[in-house]
Design a protein around this motif. Structure first.
Motif, short mmCIF file in Angstrom:
data_model
loop_
_atom_site.label_atom_id
_atom_site.label_comp_id
_atom_site.label_asym_id
_atom_site.label_seq_id
_atom_site.Cartn_x
_atom_site.Cartn_y
_atom_site.Cartn_z
N ILE A 336 -0.02 -5.32 -2.93
CA ILE A 336 0.59 -3.99 -3.10
C ILE A 336 2.10 -4.17 -3.12
CG2 ILE A 336 0.88 -1.70 -2.09
CD1 ILE A 336 -1.84 -2.25 -0.63
N GLU A 337 2.73 -3.66 -4.19
CA GLU A 337 4.17 -3.90 -4.33
C GLU A 337 5.01 -2.63 -4.27
OE1 GLU A 337 5.07 -6.54 -7.61
OE2 GLU A 337 4.11 -8.23 -6.59
N ASN A 338 4.36 -1.45 -4.37
CA ASN A 338 5.18 -0.23 -4.28
C ASN A 338 4.40 0.90 -3.62
OD1 ASN A 338 3.71 1.21 -6.42
ND2 ASN A 338 4.64 -0.34 -7.76
N GLU A 339 5.13 1.95 -3.26
CA GLU A 339 4.52 3.03 -2.48
C GLU A 339 3.49 3.80 -3.27
OE1 GLU A 339 6.75 5.14 0.28
OE2 GLU A 339 8.17 3.50 0.67
N ALA A 340 3.68 3.88 -4.60
CA ALA A 340 2.71 4.62 -5.43
C ALA A 340 1.35 3.91 -5.39
CB ALA A 340 3.22 4.72 -6.87
N GLU A 341 1.38 2.59 -5.49
CA GLU A 341 0.12 1.84 -5.40
C GLU A 341 -0.51 2.05 -4.02
OE1 GLU A 341 1.41 -1.89 -8.37
OE2 GLU A 341 1.45 -2.17 -6.20
N LEU A 342 0.32 1.96 -2.97
CA LEU A 342 -0.19 2.12 -1.61
C LEU A 342 -0.85 3.48 -1.41
CD1 LEU A 342 -0.50 1.13 1.32
CD2 LEU A 342 1.77 2.09 1.79
N SER A 343 -0.15 4.55 -1.81
CA SER A 343 -0.73 5.86 -1.50
C SER A 343 -1.97 6.13 -2.35
CB SER A 343 0.32 6.97 -1.64
OG SER A 343 0.81 6.97 -2.94
N THR A 344 -2.00 5.60 -3.57
CA THR A 344 -3.23 5.75 -4.36
C THR A 344 -4.40 5.05 -3.68
OG1 THR A 344 -1.86 5.78 -6.36
CG2 THR A 344 -4.23 5.42 -6.68
N LEU A 345 -4.16 3.82 -3.22
CA LEU A 345 -5.23 3.04 -2.58
C LEU A 345 -5.66 3.70 -1.27
CD1 LEU A 345 -3.65 -0.37 -3.51
CD2 LEU A 345 -6.00 0.28 -4.10
N GLN A 346 -4.71 4.26 -0.55
CA GLN A 346 -5.08 5.00 0.69
C GLN A 346 -5.97 6.18 0.32
OE1 GLN A 346 -0.98 5.47 2.12
NE2 GLN A 346 -1.55 4.45 4.05
N GLY A 347 -5.57 6.88 -0.75
CA GLY A 347 -6.34 8.05 -1.18
C GLY A 347 -7.75 7.68 -1.63
N LEU A 348 -7.91 6.49 -2.16
CA LEU A 348 -9.23 6.06 -2.64
C LEU A 348 -10.12 5.56 -1.50
CD1 LEU A 348 -8.14 4.19 -5.91
CD2 LEU A 348 -9.40 6.35 -5.76
N GLY A 349 -9.55 5.48 -0.30
CA GLY A 349 -10.38 5.14 0.87
C GLY A 349 -10.40 3.68 1.25
N CYS A 350 -9.46 2.88 0.71
CA CYS A 350 -9.41 1.48 1.16
C CYS A 350 -9.12 1.44 2.65
CB CYS A 350 -8.28 0.73 0.44
SG CYS A 350 -8.71 0.27 -1.21
N ASP A 351 -9.64 0.40 3.32
CA ASP A 351 -9.45 0.29 4.76
C ASP A 351 -8.14 -0.39 5.12
OD1 ASP A 351 -12.04 1.36 5.50
OD2 ASP A 351 -12.88 -0.51 4.70
N LEU A 352 -7.85 -1.52 4.47
CA LEU A 352 -6.71 -2.35 4.88
C LEU A 352 -5.80 -2.64 3.69
CD1 LEU A 352 -8.64 -4.94 7.14
CD2 LEU A 352 -7.63 -2.74 7.83
N PHE A 353 -4.53 -2.97 4.00
CA PHE A 353 -3.50 -3.07 2.96
C PHE A 353 -2.61 -4.29 3.19
CE2 PHE A 353 -4.78 1.18 4.03
CZ PHE A 353 -5.22 1.67 2.81
N GLN A 354 -2.29 -4.97 2.09
CA GLN A 354 -1.51 -6.21 2.15
C GLN A 354 -0.66 -6.28 0.90
OE1 GLN A 354 -4.16 -9.62 2.24
NE2 GLN A 354 -2.52 -11.13 2.14
N GLY A 355 0.54 -6.80 1.01
CA GLY A 355 1.38 -6.96 -0.18
C GLY A 355 2.84 -7.01 0.20
N TYR A 356 3.66 -7.41 -0.79
CA TYR A 356 5.09 -7.57 -0.53
C TYR A 356 5.73 -6.28 -0.03
CZ TYR A 356 4.78 -12.03 -3.09
OH TYR A 356 4.46 -13.29 -3.51
N LEU A 357 5.20 -5.11 -0.46
CA LEU A 357 5.76 -3.84 0.01
C LEU A 357 5.73 -3.77 1.54
CD1 LEU A 357 6.65 -0.81 -0.53
CD2 LEU A 357 4.22 -0.25 -0.33
N LEU A 358 4.66 -4.29 2.13
CA LEU A 358 4.45 -4.15 3.57
C LEU A 358 4.88 -5.38 4.37
CD1 LEU A 358 0.90 -2.57 3.19
CD2 LEU A 358 3.00 -1.35 3.80
N GLY A 359 4.91 -6.50 3.72
CA GLY A 359 5.32 -7.72 4.43
C GLY A 359 5.06 -8.97 3.61
N ARG A 360 6.06 -9.81 3.53
CA ARG A 360 5.92 -11.08 2.81
C ARG A 360 5.32 -12.12 3.75
NH1 ARG A 360 8.44 -12.10 -2.25
NH2 ARG A 360 9.15 -10.08 -3.01
N PRO A 361 4.77 -13.19 3.17
CA PRO A 361 4.30 -14.29 4.04
C PRO A 361 5.50 -14.93 4.73
CG PRO A 361 3.45 -14.50 1.78
CD PRO A 361 4.53 -13.46 1.74
#
Ligand code: G
Ligand code: MN
Length: 374
Positions: A336-361
Motif C-alpha cells: 500500500i503506497e497511498n491513503e486512497a489505496e488504504l481507505s479503499t482496502l479498509q472499506g473492502l474489509g481487509c484485516d491487515l495492512f502493509q506498505g511503504y505508506l505505513l512503514g518501510r522495511p
C-alpha cells in the motif's frame, strides 16, 4: 588437430601406422624408444600415446606408467604383439591405459579406439571443470548468504497498530546483491535450504532479544517447505512457532514439494501458521490456495495498486475477502503506497495492512502496538 604419438622400436611398424592414418584428421608423430617418446611429449602437445610393449630398454607398460605420472593429460594405449599377463596387468593397473590392442590391428579399430579415448578425455575434463565451477559457485553463494541482513516491515491492524511484521532479506554481497539474483543462484545450485535456514537463524536470534515482538511473517522458498529442519525442534524458529507465520508465494509451484500435505501438517503441529503470499499475481493462485489451506492470504501488489480507481480490482478483492471470511482466513493487503489505496482496502474489509505508506522495511523487530506514522 589431434596429435597421436606411436612408439615402437621397429620403424616399419610406426611407418605402417603413419601410412594407414594419413587420411584421418590426426597428426601422427613417431618415436623408436621410450626415451625419445618422452622427449617428444615434453616438447609437443600430444593427445594420445600408443606404445608397443616389447622394446629395447624400457617396456611399453612401464613407459606408459611414467607417461601417466609425468603427462597425466595424455591418453595412453598399448599396442602389442605378445603381451604377457604381467605386462597387461601393469598397463591396466599402473599405466591405466584406455585400451590394450593387439597387433596386427585393423586401421578401423585403431581409429575407433583413438576417437573413444578422445571422447573419454573430453568427458573427464568437462566433468572436472564443472565440479570446479560448482565448488567455486557454491563458495560464492555461501559467502553471499553470510552477508544477508534481515529487515522488518511492519504490518498493521484496522486501528493502524503494529500487530505483525514481515522479515525480508537484504543481501550485502556485491556478487549476488539482490534477493532475486541470490535466490536464482541458490536454486541453480539446489541450495534453497541454505538461504532459508540462514534467514531463520537470524530471525530466531533477533527474536531472542525482542520481548515485545509482534507476529513475524517469514518467507520460505517452496523447496524449503520440504526441509526437515523447518519442522524439527532444533529449527531456530521452533521455540517461537506460535508467533511465526510462514509465507509461501503463490508464484511457487508447490508440486516440487514431496509429501507437501504431511509437511504442512507437521508445521501446524509445531504451532506455525501459513500465509499464501502474492495472491493475485496470476500464477498458481487458486491451486496453491487449495494445496496450502492458508491461515492468512496476502493480496499482491497487482491487486492493491490503484485499487481506489480500478473497480474490477475492488470487486476481486471484495469477493476474495468474503471467501476468506467464510473460511476463517485473515487477509493482508501489501504494498500500500497511498491513503486512497488504504481507505479503499479498509472499506473492502481487509484485516491487515502493509506498505511503504505505513512503514518501510527497517532493521530491528518493531514493537507490537506501535501506531502507524499517519
Ligand atoms: O513477495 P513479497 O510480498 O514477499 O515481497 C515483498 C517485497 O515488496 C519486499 O522486497 C518489499 O521491500 C517490497 N515492498 C514492501 N512494501 C512495498 C510497497 O509499498 N511498494 C512496493 N513497490 N514494494 C513494497
Ligand atoms: Mn512476502
Amino acid at each position: 588437430m589431434t596429435v597421436v604419438l606411436f612408439v615402437d622400436d621397429e620403424p616399419e611398424v610406426t611407418e605402417g601406422l603413419r601410412l594407414a592414418l594419413r587420411h584421418y584428421p590426426f597428426e601422427v608423430l613417431t618415436a623408436d624408444s621410450a626415451a625419445s617418446a618422452l622427449d617428444i611429449l615434453a616438447r609437443s602437445d600430444v593427445n594420445i600415446v600408443v606404445s608397443d610393449e616389447r622394446m629395447a630398454g624400457v617396456p611399453g607398460s612401464a613407459f606408459l606408467t611414467q607417461v601417466r605420472r609425468d603427462f597425466p593429460g595424455v591418453e595412453r594405449m598399448l599396442l602389442t604383439g605378445q603381451a604377457s599377463v604381467e605386462a597387461t596387468i601393469t598397463a591396466i593397473n599402473d599405466a591405466q591405459v584406455f585400451r590394450v590392442l593387439t597387433k596386427p590391428c585393423p586401421t578401423d579399430t585403431i581409429v575407433a579406439s583413438i576417437n573413444d579415448a578422445l571422447d573419454a578425455q573430453r568427458a573427464r575434463s568437462a566433468a572436472g571443470a564443472s565440479v570446479l565451477d560448482r565448488e567455486r559457485s557454491q563458495h560464492v553463494l555461501t559467502t553471499a548468504i553470510e552477508t544477508i541482513d534481515v529487515v522488518y516491515q511492519p504490518i498493521f491492524d484496522g486501528h493502524l497498530r503494529v500487530v505483525a511484521c514481515e522479515a525480508l532479506m537484504r543481501p550485502r554481497s556485491p556478487v549476488l546483491p539482490t534477493p532475486d539474483v541470490l535466490i536464482e543462484e541458490a536454486s541453480r545450485l539446489s541450495a534453497q535450504f541454505e538461504v532459508d535456514r540462514h534467514i531463520r537463524a537470524l530471525v530466531g536470534a533477533e527474536l531472542a532479544s525482542a520481548p515485545h515482538a509482534p507476529d513475524i511473517f517469514v518467507n520460505v522458498l517452496p523447496e524449503s517447505l520440504a526441509d526437515s529442519v523447518l519442522t524439527s525442534s532444533y529449527d531456530p524458529l521452533a521455540p517461537h512457532a506460535p508467533g511465526i507465520v510462514i509465507e509461501v508465494t503463490e508464484r511457487a509451484n508447490l508440486s516440487v514439494v514431496d509429501e507437501l500435505q504431511d509437511q504442512i501438517e507437521r508445521l501446524r503441529a509445531r504451532g506455525f501458521r501459513l500465509a499464501l503470499d502474492d495472491l493475485g499475481a496470476g500464477y498458481a493462485g487458486l491451486a496453491s490456495f487449495a494445496q496450502l489451506q492458508p491461515d492468512i492470504v496476502k493480496f499482491d501488489l497487482s491487486l492493491v495498486r490503484d485499487i481506489d480507481t480500478a473497480p474490477t480490482k475492488a470487486k476481486l478483492v471484495q469477493s476474495m475477502v468474503k471467501l476468506c471470511i467464510d473460511m476463517g482466513i485473515t487477509t493482508v493487503a501489501e504494498c500500500i503506497e497511498n491513503e486512497a489505496e488504504l481507505s479503499t482496502l479498509q472499506g473492502l474489509g481487509c484485516d491487515l495492512f502493509q506498505g511503504y505508506l505505513l512503514g518501510r522495511p527497517v532493521p530491528g523487530i518493531p514493537v507490537a502496538g506501535t501506531p502507524a506514522p499517519i
